[in-house]
Motif scaffolding. Structure first.
Motif, PDB file in Angstrom:
ATOM      1  N   LEU A 153       7.930   9.521   5.271  1.00  0.00           N
ATOM      2  CA  LEU A 153       7.006   8.518   5.413  1.00  0.00           C
ATOM      3  C   LEU A 153       5.550   8.979   5.096  1.00  0.00           C
ATOM      4  O   LEU A 153       4.509   8.283   4.613  1.00  0.00           O
ATOM      5  CB  LEU A 153       7.171   7.904   6.776  1.00  0.00           C
ATOM      6  N   LEU A 154       5.132  10.013   5.691  1.00  0.00           N
ATOM      7  CA  LEU A 154       3.634  10.495   5.717  1.00  0.00           C
ATOM      8  C   LEU A 154       3.450  10.958   4.303  1.00  0.00           C
ATOM      9  O   LEU A 154       2.102  10.528   3.673  1.00  0.00           O
ATOM     10  CB  LEU A 154       3.526  11.815   6.693  1.00  0.00           C
ATOM     11  N   LYS A 155       4.189  11.526   3.480  1.00  0.00           N
ATOM     12  CA  LYS A 155       4.036  11.687   2.269  1.00  0.00           C
ATOM     13  C   LYS A 155       3.676  10.599   1.433  1.00  0.00           C
ATOM     14  O   LYS A 155       2.754  10.444   0.636  1.00  0.00           O
ATOM     15  CB  LYS A 155       5.379  12.598   1.660  1.00  0.00           C
ATOM     16  N   TYR A 156       4.433   9.416   1.740  1.00  0.00           N
ATOM     17  CA  TYR A 156       4.329   8.180   1.033  1.00  0.00           C
ATOM     18  C   TYR A 156       2.983   7.583   1.352  1.00  0.00           C
ATOM     19  O   TYR A 156       2.291   7.437   0.567  1.00  0.00           O
ATOM     20  CB  TYR A 156       5.371   7.079   1.328  1.00  0.00           C
ATOM     21  N   ILE A 157       2.575   7.560   2.649  1.00  0.00           N
ATOM     22  CA  ILE A 157       1.215   7.112   2.912  1.00  0.00           C
ATOM     23  C   ILE A 157       0.106   7.902   2.469  1.00  0.00           C
ATOM     24  O   ILE A 157      -0.786   7.462   1.928  1.00  0.00           O
ATOM     25  CB  ILE A 157       1.149   7.189   4.572  1.00  0.00           C
ATOM     26  N   ILE A 158       0.279   9.329   2.419  1.00  0.00           N
ATOM     27  CA  ILE A 158      -0.743   9.919   1.780  1.00  0.00           C
ATOM     28  C   ILE A 158      -0.935   9.869   0.274  1.00  0.00           C
ATOM     29  O   ILE A 158      -1.956   9.717  -0.310  1.00  0.00           O
ATOM     30  CB  ILE A 158      -0.681  11.637   2.254  1.00  0.00           C
ATOM     31  N   ALA A 159       0.149   9.847  -0.368  1.00  0.00           N
ATOM     32  CA  ALA A 159       0.323   9.431  -1.690  1.00  0.00           C
ATOM     33  C   ALA A 159      -0.362   8.050  -2.066  1.00  0.00           C
ATOM     34  O   ALA A 159      -1.212   7.931  -3.139  1.00  0.00           O
ATOM     35  CB  ALA A 159       1.815   9.545  -2.321  1.00  0.00           C
ATOM     36  N   ALA A 160      -0.145   7.015  -1.291  1.00  0.00           N
ATOM     37  CA  ALA A 160      -0.627   5.689  -1.576  1.00  0.00           C
ATOM     38  C   ALA A 160      -2.374   5.775  -1.275  1.00  0.00           C
ATOM     39  O   ALA A 160      -2.906   5.037  -2.000  1.00  0.00           O
ATOM     40  CB  ALA A 160       0.066   4.665  -0.500  1.00  0.00           C
ATOM     41  N   ALA A 161      -2.759   6.483  -0.459  1.00  0.00           N
ATOM     42  CA  ALA A 161      -3.964   6.502   0.099  1.00  0.00           C
ATOM     43  C   ALA A 161      -4.949   7.424  -1.075  1.00  0.00           C
ATOM     44  O   ALA A 161      -5.936   7.014  -1.568  1.00  0.00           O
ATOM     45  CB  ALA A 161      -4.287   7.228   1.147  1.00  0.00           C
ATOM     46  N   GLU A 162      -4.212   8.548  -1.742  1.00  0.00           N
ATOM     47  CA  GLU A 162      -4.824   9.158  -2.698  1.00  0.00           C
ATOM     48  C   GLU A 162      -4.566   8.335  -3.722  1.00  0.00           C
ATOM     49  O   GLU A 162      -5.878   8.373  -4.919  1.00  0.00           O
ATOM     50  CB  GLU A 162      -4.079  10.350  -3.004  1.00  0.00           C
ATOM     51  N   LEU A 163      -3.647   7.736  -4.340  1.00  0.00           N
ATOM     52  CA  LEU A 163      -3.804   6.583  -5.351  1.00  0.00           C
ATOM     53  C   LEU A 163      -4.879   5.452  -5.311  1.00  0.00           C
ATOM     54  O   LEU A 163      -5.651   5.398  -6.260  1.00  0.00           O
ATOM     55  CB  LEU A 163      -2.387   5.989  -5.556  1.00  0.00           C
ATOM     56  N   ALA A 164      -5.121   4.877  -4.201  1.00  0.00           N
ATOM     57  CA  ALA A 164      -6.053   3.775  -3.873  1.00  0.00           C
ATOM     58  C   ALA A 164      -7.541   4.473  -4.228  1.00  0.00           C
ATOM     59  O   ALA A 164      -8.248   3.812  -4.624  1.00  0.00           O
ATOM     60  CB  ALA A 164      -6.034   3.184  -2.650  1.00  0.00           C
ATOM     61  N   VAL A 165      -7.517   5.698  -3.756  1.00  0.00           N
ATOM     62  CA  VAL A 165      -9.010   6.213  -3.960  1.00  0.00           C
ATOM     63  C   VAL A 165      -9.646   6.598  -5.272  1.00  0.00           C
ATOM     64  O   VAL A 165     -10.733   6.736  -5.718  1.00  0.00           O
ATOM     65  CB  VAL A 165      -9.303   7.485  -2.786  1.00  0.00           C
ATOM     66  N   LYS A 166      -8.602   6.616  -6.206  1.00  0.00           N
ATOM     67  CA  LYS A 166      -8.868   7.099  -7.613  1.00  0.00           C
ATOM     68  C   LYS A 166      -9.141   5.719  -8.349  1.00  0.00           C
ATOM     69  O   LYS A 166      -9.832   5.832  -9.288  1.00  0.00           O
ATOM     70  CB  LYS A 166      -7.679   7.721  -8.100  1.00  0.00           C
ATOM     71  N   ILE A 167      -8.853   4.417  -7.615  1.00  0.00           N
ATOM     72  CA  ILE A 167      -9.376   3.326  -8.415  1.00  0.00           C
ATOM     73  C   ILE A 167     -10.743   3.041  -8.551  1.00  0.00           C
ATOM     74  O   ILE A 167     -11.562   3.387  -7.636  1.00  0.00           O
ATOM     75  CB  ILE A 167      -8.650   2.061  -7.734  1.00  0.00           C
ATOM     76  N   PRO A 168     -11.353   2.827  -9.599  1.00  0.00           N
ATOM     77  CA  PRO A 168     -12.954   2.972  -9.719  1.00  0.00           C
ATOM     78  C   PRO A 168     -13.222   1.772  -8.830  1.00  0.00           C
ATOM     79  O   PRO A 168     -12.779   0.634  -8.745  1.00  0.00           O
ATOM     80  CB  PRO A 168     -12.991   2.349 -11.335  1.00  0.00           C
ATOM     81  N   TYR A 169     -14.527   2.179  -8.073  1.00  0.00           N
ATOM     82  CA  TYR A 169     -15.353   1.352  -7.335  1.00  0.00           C
ATOM     83  C   TYR A 169     -14.513   0.787  -6.176  1.00  0.00           C
ATOM     84  O   TYR A 169     -14.397  -0.327  -5.481  1.00  0.00           O
ATOM     85  CB  TYR A 169     -15.596  -0.047  -8.080  1.00  0.00           C
ATOM     86  N   SER A 170     -13.415   1.641  -5.574  1.00  0.00           N
ATOM     87  CA  SER A 170     -12.594   1.353  -4.480  1.00  0.00           C
ATOM     88  C   SER A 170     -13.358   1.656  -3.278  1.00  0.00           C
ATOM     89  O   SER A 170     -12.917   0.787  -2.043  1.00  0.00           O
ATOM     90  CB  SER A 170     -11.512   2.231  -4.233  1.00  0.00           C
ATOM     91  N   TYR A 171     -14.677   2.258  -3.221  1.00  0.00           N
ATOM     92  CA  TYR A 171     -15.529   2.366  -2.009  1.00  0.00           C
ATOM     93  C   TYR A 171     -16.886   2.612  -2.362  1.00  0.00           C
ATOM     94  O   TYR A 171     -17.081   2.873  -3.634  1.00  0.00           O
ATOM     95  CB  TYR A 171     -14.752   3.715  -1.382  1.00  0.00           C
ATOM     96  N   ILE A 172     -17.865   2.259  -1.402  1.00  0.00           N
ATOM     97  CA  ILE A 172     -19.065   2.521  -1.582  1.00  0.00           C
ATOM     98  C   ILE A 172     -19.898   3.447  -0.700  1.00  0.00           C
ATOM     99  O   ILE A 172     -19.453   3.817   0.378  1.00  0.00           O
ATOM    100  CB  ILE A 172     -19.849   0.887  -1.250  1.00  0.00           C
TER     101      ILE A 172
END
Length: 210
Positions: A153-172
């Motif tokens: 479960l931790l591996k999945y959560i980390i993978a999802a977070a890493e995927l989300a942060v790679k999306i352009p303009y996902s954070y400011i």
């Protein structure tokens, strides 16, 4: 354990329909944790974020979730559940936003959506971790097996977070934030909550007289 305790109180209060009493439980949990380690309040950003996130869920979520209930009466259960999770994320982020910006110089834009990928896994993770801790004390030789579900479960959560942060303009990125603006922000948020709560009470009184 800190975040788990506070998150558990928030979810329990939501399920029991007693968010208005969550603050008492939250303060109690915070006091217990601070008695154990007084330095949490000053040095542990995680403690501050957990406390503020649950406050956001307690005070902001009921206000914004009224709109979801109003406009999704005929929607499917999946849509209602997804929107509820998004509202929880927004409610938590309203209270944690300045602290995140001040300490990490970043503000996530995509978190309400990306949390849909991971929120379902968090209750399971807490259950698996607590179960594994107890069982590992009894059957020490099988500790690796007991903790395997938590690891997955931790591996999945980390993978999802890493995927989300790679999306352009996902954070400011925020280079600098004056601490005075944080005080102003929280002052405005509290004022809005008080005004909306007062309006709700006035409407409830009017309805009760009809």
């Amino acid at each position: 354990m800190r975040a788990g305790l506070m998150g558990f109180l928030a979810l329990l209060a939501m399920n029991l329909g007693r968010l208005n009493r969550l603050t008492n439980s939250l303060v109690f949990a915070a006091v217990v944790l601070l008695i154990i380690n007084p330095k949490l309040l000053r040095d542990d950003i995680g403690f501050q974020l957990s406390f503020l996130a649950v406050l956001g869920i307690a005070y902001i979520y009921p206000l914004i979730d009224e709109w979801r209930e109003k406009y999704t009466k005929n929607s499917s259960k999946l849509i209602k559940a997804s929107l509820a999770l998004i509202n929880i994320t927004i409610a938590a982020q309203v209270f944690t936003l300045p602290l995140l910006a001040y300490n990490f110089s970043q503000v996530s834009i995509i978190s309400p959506i990306s949390n849909l990928l991971v929120l379902w896994a968090l209750p399971l993770l807490i259950i698996c971790l607590l179960s594994a801790l107890i069982l590992s004390f009894i059957f020490h030789s099988f500790s690796v097996v007991f903790f395997l579900p938590s690891f997955i479960l931790l591996k999945y959560i980390i993978a999802a977070a890493e995927l989300a942060v790679k999306i352009p303009y996902s954070y400011i990125e925020i280079d600098y934030l004056w601490i005075g603006w944080i005080a102003v922000y929280y002052g405005v948020v509290v004022w809005i909550i008080v005004k909306l709560k007062k309006k709700e009470q006035e409407e409830a009184i009017i309805i009760s007289k009809l």
